[in-house]
Design an enzyme around this catalytic site. Sequence first.
Site, PDB file in Angstrom:
ATOM      1  CB  SER A 128       2.929   4.149  -9.984  1.00  0.00           C
ATOM      2  OG  SER A 128       2.595   2.812 -10.264  1.00  0.00           O
TER       3      SER A 128
ATOM      4  CB  SER B 255       0.751  -5.023  -1.757  1.00  0.00           C
ATOM      5  OG  SER B 255      -0.232  -4.158  -2.309  1.00  0.00           O
TER       6      SER B 255
ATOM      7  CD  GLN C  60      -2.858  -1.246  -6.167  1.00  0.00           C
ATOM      8  OE1 GLN C  60      -3.733  -1.957  -5.671  1.00  0.00           O
ATOM      9  NE2 GLN C  60      -2.790  -1.012  -7.462  1.00  0.00           N
TER      10      GLN C  60
ATOM     11  CG  ASP D 250       1.750  -4.023 -12.994  1.00  0.00           C
ATOM     12  OD1 ASP D 250       0.919  -4.863 -12.606  1.00  0.00           O
ATOM     13  OD2 ASP D 250       1.861  -2.892 -12.494  1.00  0.00           O
TER      14      ASP D 250
ATOM     15  CE  LYS E   9      -0.762  -6.802 -10.206  1.00  0.00           C
ATOM     16  NZ  LYS E   9      -0.451  -5.412  -9.777  1.00  0.00           N
TER      17      LYS E   9
END
Length: 428
Positions: free
Chosen positions: A22, A166, A168, A314, A341
Amino acid sequence: MKVIDYNRPSLRGAIQVPGDKSISHRSVMFGAIAEGTTTVEGFLLGEDCLSTIDCFRKLGVQIDVDGTNVKIESAGIDAWEEPKEVLYTGNSGTTTRLMLGILSGTNLHTIMTGDASIGKRPMRRVVDPLRQMGAQIAGRAGGQYTPLAIQGTELQAIDYTMPVASAQVKSAILLAGLRAKGTTIVRESEVSRDHTERMLRQFGAKVDVTEGVVSFEGGQKLVGTHVKVPGDISSAAFFLVAGAIAKDSEVVIENVGVNETRDGIIDVLTAMGANMSMMVEGETVAEPTATITIRTSHLHGTTIEGAIIPRLIDEIPILALLATQANGQTIIKDAEELKVKETDRITAVVTELKKLGADIEATDDGMIINGPTPLQGGSLKSYGDHRIGMMAAVAALITDEPIQLDDAECIAVSYPTFFEHVHSLIVR
């Protein structure tokens, strides 16, 4: 097909896992947006992060890679060139979604696409709030799927309440907010990873974060800086579990990022009784780091739910494997995000662990695992998903028979040296 035959070894020694995925992505993105020189130390040379570099090179940004050191020279976002080619993001959801936010506020026309997996992943969760800011984005199914075309334009800041946690989505909005008029506000009921907020500050932006509300004024300029990337805790998770379940083992993982929005696996391992110690060392990119030592452990089941899920989403595949070796029942719920995912990770994890003899059942939002159960060898699928592939490889440490794993190459997406590190720890 890769045959993994470890014959139930012990694991001993120390490793440094590759740089945080990330943070590696964001270091290149912020360096390209900023004016001046940005140097990155400890960059992850995984396929996903290399896709990010490739996209910015197509935008005219000079990026030099020397091992895990990266140098970005940029005159700022206004100096970018309109790309002559489609921006290909490979298997990287982070690249695809965050770049939607970045590109929406430029004066460029761009087209993005990825591999077959990216073509199935939902993009409207990012596209819709960006359109509320004025972004002009077109794509399949109304912008739900790639390819996506972005016509850069002037943006207006929004006050957005996140429907689900989230990082993202949050990051795409914040990155669009850099070019928006007014104050961009993002509200979270459950806090997601905060690398974007931290990195905005490191590159010179003023950002306010108060009780799950992130806000900052648009139009701020970013200035190039030095970024030191810590080891990725999502990659370390596989060795934390390996050290806990392999016989007579002690594994030391150095320089791991332990950001409090990412360290849910530490809490779960502690709750399950893992024999683990952690020495916090310092901060890089305002990111805390630590050396973690894990030993063979007597584990018990637990319930993983609620606010901790975004902090370990994750890591759930490898935690499911861990639960097969724990006494009692482990319940994982509130994890619907696993379905969107790289693959449907609920179905994939349950299907593959059942092949090995695990007592595991899928639920609508997670899974239920009863343990401990001995695991046998067998032929497993990775589904082209790096985290499913690594879960299978770690399982091979405790099976009596080999595991045959298809498309083991997908592990290189986030951990190119994974098998080398496993072999470096094996003792007989």
